[in-house]
Motif scaffolding. Structure first.
Motif, mmCIF file in Angstrom:
data_model
loop_
_atom_site.group_PDB
_atom_site.id
_atom_site.type_symbol
_atom_site.label_atom_id
_atom_site.label_comp_id
_atom_site.label_asym_id
_atom_site.label_seq_id
_atom_site.Cartn_x
_atom_site.Cartn_y
_atom_site.Cartn_z
ATOM 1 N N MET A 127 0.837 -1.189 0.000
ATOM 2 C CA MET A 127 0.000 0.000 0.000
ATOM 3 C C MET A 127 0.876 1.244 0.000
ATOM 4 S SD MET A 127 -2.761 1.372 2.840
ATOM 5 C CE MET A 127 -3.648 -0.194 2.832
ATOM 6 N N VAL A 128 0.527 2.199 -0.872
ATOM 7 C CA VAL A 128 1.209 3.486 -0.907
ATOM 8 C C VAL A 128 0.175 4.561 -0.605
ATOM 9 C CG1 VAL A 128 2.517 5.152 -2.279
ATOM 10 C CG2 VAL A 128 2.930 2.689 -2.556
ATOM 11 N N VAL A 129 0.432 5.368 0.429
ATOM 12 C CA VAL A 129 -0.466 6.438 0.838
ATOM 13 C C VAL A 129 0.180 7.770 0.474
ATOM 14 C CG1 VAL A 129 -1.773 7.465 2.725
ATOM 15 C CG2 VAL A 129 -1.226 5.016 2.777
ATOM 16 N N ASN A 130 -0.481 8.536 -0.388
ATOM 17 C CA ASN A 130 -0.017 9.878 -0.736
ATOM 18 C C ASN A 130 -0.878 10.893 -0.009
ATOM 19 O OD1 ASN A 130 2.194 9.684 -2.829
ATOM 20 N ND2 ASN A 130 0.651 8.346 -3.749
ATOM 21 N N LEU A 131 -0.258 11.649 0.885
ATOM 22 C CA LEU A 131 -0.963 12.592 1.735
ATOM 23 C C LEU A 131 -0.743 14.033 1.296
ATOM 24 C CD1 LEU A 131 -0.127 11.036 5.218
ATOM 25 C CD2 LEU A 131 -2.375 11.108 4.146
#
Length: 274
Positions: A127-131
């Protein structure tokens, strides 16, 4: 439900192929719950609590799922002024459980104390979370379940007669940079019993349901192995929940369904357009 507030990116014990392929139809609806303080220890410093939770769920297994949630409480404290808390969240989740977009805000006594804005995507087991908020950054996590997929999987497990399993989930809460481990306990199916909540639900109140308890763990906060919090509720096969209890350890809150409305939707198609 909020945090409570569930391919399928689950770490599930003993899930068979037949259950994984079974289609669960979640009904689009809006629900409003009245909140009351259930229990409070002296350590909590809480002398009273009232509030309201509004939950709106829409979408389908073709279009994906949109959730809007607002949780407003007034907390009376023993040795300090009352506190008004307003938590708001809007999210969209693709039906395949691979992408989750979320925006949330917490307001305490009319002051914004936290905000999150981002998108989480799952690919190749990661999972990659871009905030964007609370600050711009990229976070890499292991694959996990998003909220609607979690709820669908609880229903699958309940229908299969399973009473316990573990999972890992991501719901965009806190700073949206970590996963939460959870254990799910599912009771035996219960036939409909008339009460004030089922009257509000109309015909759906005649359906059977399962009592469910989910305990959430975070070793960064509780290193003694105890859950950070626990939520219990009655769950219907269509995803509707009622009689909520949110247990934070030093105090707990009960939510009773007061308003319920189904959205007018087109009949589900057998196949989705690519």
């Amino acid at each position: 439900m909020p945090r409570i507030l569930v391919t399928i990116a689950f770490f599930i014990l003993g899930l068979g192929v037949a259950q994984a392929e079974e289609k669960i139809v979640m009904v689009p609806h809006t629900a409003i719950y009245d909140l009351q303080l259930e229990t409070a220890s002296d350590k909590s410093g809480i002398s009273g609590l009232v509030g309201r939770m509004a939950y709106e769920f829409n979408g389908s297994s073709c279009e994906g799922y949109t959730t809007r949630f607002r949780f407003v409480t007034r907390i009376d404290m023993t040795d300090s002024p009352a506190r008004l808390t307003d938590q708001q969240m809007t999210s969209f989740e693709t039906a395949n459980g691979k992408e989750f977009r979320f925006v949330s805000k917490t307001i305490i006594d009319q002051e914004v104390t936290s905000e999150t804005d981002g998108v989480a995507k799952i690919a190749k087991g990661e999972m990659v979370v871009n905030l964007k908020k609370p600050k711009e950054k990229e976070v890499k996590l292991k694959s996990a379940a998003f909220p609607t997929i979690q709820t669908i999987e609880v229903i699958r497990q309940a229908k299969a007669g399973r009473h316990f399993y573990r999972t890992t989930l991501f719901d965009g809460s806190d700073d949206a940079d970590r996963l939460t481990d959870a254990t799910v306990v599912i009771g035996d199916r219960v036939e409909a019993k008339a009460d004030n909540e089922t009257k509000v639900m109309g015909k759906l109140g005649n359906e059977p349901y399962w009592p469910v308890t989910i305990s959430y763990f975070n070793d960064d906060e509780n290193q003694d192995g105890l859950p950070v919090y626990r939520t219990s509720f009655l769950l219907y096969e269509n995803g509707v929940t009622r009689d909520l209890v949110m247990d934070y350890g030093n105090f707990s809150v009960r939510g009773k369904l007061q308003t319920f409305k189904l959205f007018d939707v087109q009949p589900a198609k057998e196949t989705c357009k690519e």
